[in-house]
Design a protein around this motif. Structure first.
Motif, PDB file in Angstrom:
ATOM      1  N   GLU A 183       0.861  -1.184   0.000  1.00 41.41           N
ATOM      2  CA  GLU A 183       0.000   0.000   0.000  1.00 41.41           C
ATOM      3  C   GLU A 183       0.894   1.229   0.000  1.00 41.41           C
ATOM      4  O   GLU A 183       1.819   1.341   0.810  1.00 41.41           O
ATOM      5  CB  GLU A 183      -0.875   0.001   1.248  1.00 41.41           C
ATOM      6  N   PRO A 189      -4.768  12.219  -1.335  1.00 34.22           N
ATOM      7  CA  PRO A 189      -5.516  11.203  -2.080  1.00 34.22           C
ATOM      8  C   PRO A 189      -6.831  11.733  -2.647  1.00 34.22           C
ATOM      9  O   PRO A 189      -7.551  12.458  -1.979  1.00 34.22           O
ATOM     10  CB  PRO A 189      -5.768  10.115  -1.039  1.00 34.22           C
ATOM     11  N   ARG A 191      -8.734   9.348  -4.803  1.00 34.18           N
ATOM     12  CA  ARG A 191      -9.515   8.117  -4.734  1.00 34.18           C
ATOM     13  C   ARG A 191      -8.549   6.960  -4.475  1.00 34.18           C
ATOM     14  O   ARG A 191      -7.351   7.075  -4.681  1.00 34.18           O
ATOM     15  CB  ARG A 191     -10.287   7.890  -6.029  1.00 34.18           C
ATOM     16  N   ARG A 192      -9.081   5.846  -4.021  1.00 34.17           N
ATOM     17  CA  ARG A 192      -8.245   4.664  -3.770  1.00 34.17           C
ATOM     18  C   ARG A 192      -8.240   3.795  -5.027  1.00 34.17           C
ATOM     19  O   ARG A 192      -9.270   3.595  -5.653  1.00 34.17           O
ATOM     20  CB  ARG A 192      -8.778   3.878  -2.582  1.00 34.17           C
ATOM     21  N   VAL A 193      -7.062   3.323  -5.410  1.00 30.29           N
ATOM     22  CA  VAL A 193      -6.922   2.521  -6.634  1.00 30.29           C
ATOM     23  C   VAL A 193      -6.112   1.277  -6.285  1.00 30.29           C
ATOM     24  O   VAL A 193      -5.082   1.364  -5.619  1.00 30.29           O
ATOM     25  CB  VAL A 193      -6.174   3.326  -7.733  1.00 30.29           C
ATOM     26  N   LEU A 194      -6.597   0.123  -6.746  1.00 34.05           N
ATOM     27  CA  LEU A 194      -5.836  -1.109  -6.604  1.00 34.05           C
ATOM     28  C   LEU A 194      -5.171  -1.378  -7.940  1.00 34.05           C
ATOM     29  O   LEU A 194      -5.845  -1.545  -8.957  1.00 34.05           O
ATOM     30  CB  LEU A 194      -6.760  -2.280  -6.221  1.00 34.05           C
ATOM     31  N   VAL A 195      -3.831  -1.407  -7.949  1.00 33.29           N
ATOM     32  CA  VAL A 195      -3.087  -1.653  -9.186  1.00 33.29           C
ATOM     33  C   VAL A 195      -2.505  -3.052  -9.096  1.00 33.29           C
ATOM     34  O   VAL A 195      -1.734  -3.355  -8.178  1.00 33.29           O
ATOM     35  CB  VAL A 195      -1.945  -0.616  -9.363  1.00 33.29           C
TER      36      VAL A 195
END
Length: 198
Positions: A183, A189, A191-195
């Motif tokens: 993380e 921030p 937005r939250r992004v999962l890469v």
């Protein structure tokens, strides 16, 4: 020429104010503020110090709030390695390598066996193509923590560049056996992004 009212101040106070002006010019407003506050604690009616304080506060208010908070924490706790380390990471994320380098080095002065500070410096040097420095600090990080993820990743990148693919893969295997999901919090921030990467 000295500012009005500055002649009434002792030499030590004047020297502190001059240093604060230099720090402000170097975008080190929180450190400058700490110096000016020290002068004002002894000489509360010093107009030149009050004016400089107002200028510094204005500069701090123009920064992202998260960065201003980290800078103030480091200035208020100059002997706390964690504060300087967190600030160094923030500077690196903002692409301010000279400031980041200063923060990582200060963290290492305070905690010479910090794998995180060594790895942070290694990653920073890698990002600005200082390969020798990157390798030196990555290897130092791995002497303190042999599976440190950033240390392993940095060293793996350098090994890969030299054509040592097998050694690079071995470094990554060491790191990812311990941790495979990372993380990376953003300073501001949206937005939250999962890469997902492989």
């Amino acid at each position: 020429p000295p500012a009005a009212g500055a002649l009434d101040l002792p030499k030590a106070a004047l020297a502190s104010l001059e240093k604060a002006q230099r720090l402000l010019a170097e975008r080190r407003a929180a450190e400058a503020l700490a110096l000016v506050e020290t002068v004002l604690a002894r000489h509360p009616s010093a107009a030149v110090a009050q004016d400089l304080r107002a200028e510094i506060v204005e500069a701090i208010n123009r920064q992202p709030p998260a960065l201003a908070r980290l800078e103030l924490l480091a200035a208020l706790h100059p002997g706390k390695a964690a504060a300087h380390l967190e600030l160094a990471y923030a500077y690196a994320a903002l692409d301010r390598p000279a400031d980041a380098e200063r923060g990582f080095k200060r963290a290492l002065e305070l905690h010479p066996r910090s794998a995180d500070a060594e790895a942070g410096l290694a990653s920073l040097y890698l990002s600005v193509d200082i390969s020798d420095g990157a390798e030196h600090h990555a290897r130092r990080a791995l002497t303190f923590d042999p599976a440190h993820a950033v240390g392993c990743q940095t060293l793996a990148t350098l090994l890969e560049r030299r054509g040592e693919a097998e050694a690079a893969r071995a470094q990554l295997d060491i790191a990812y056996r311990r941790q495979a999901l990372f993380e990376q919090p953003a300073l501001e921030p949206v937005r939250r992004v999962l890469v997902l990467a492989t």
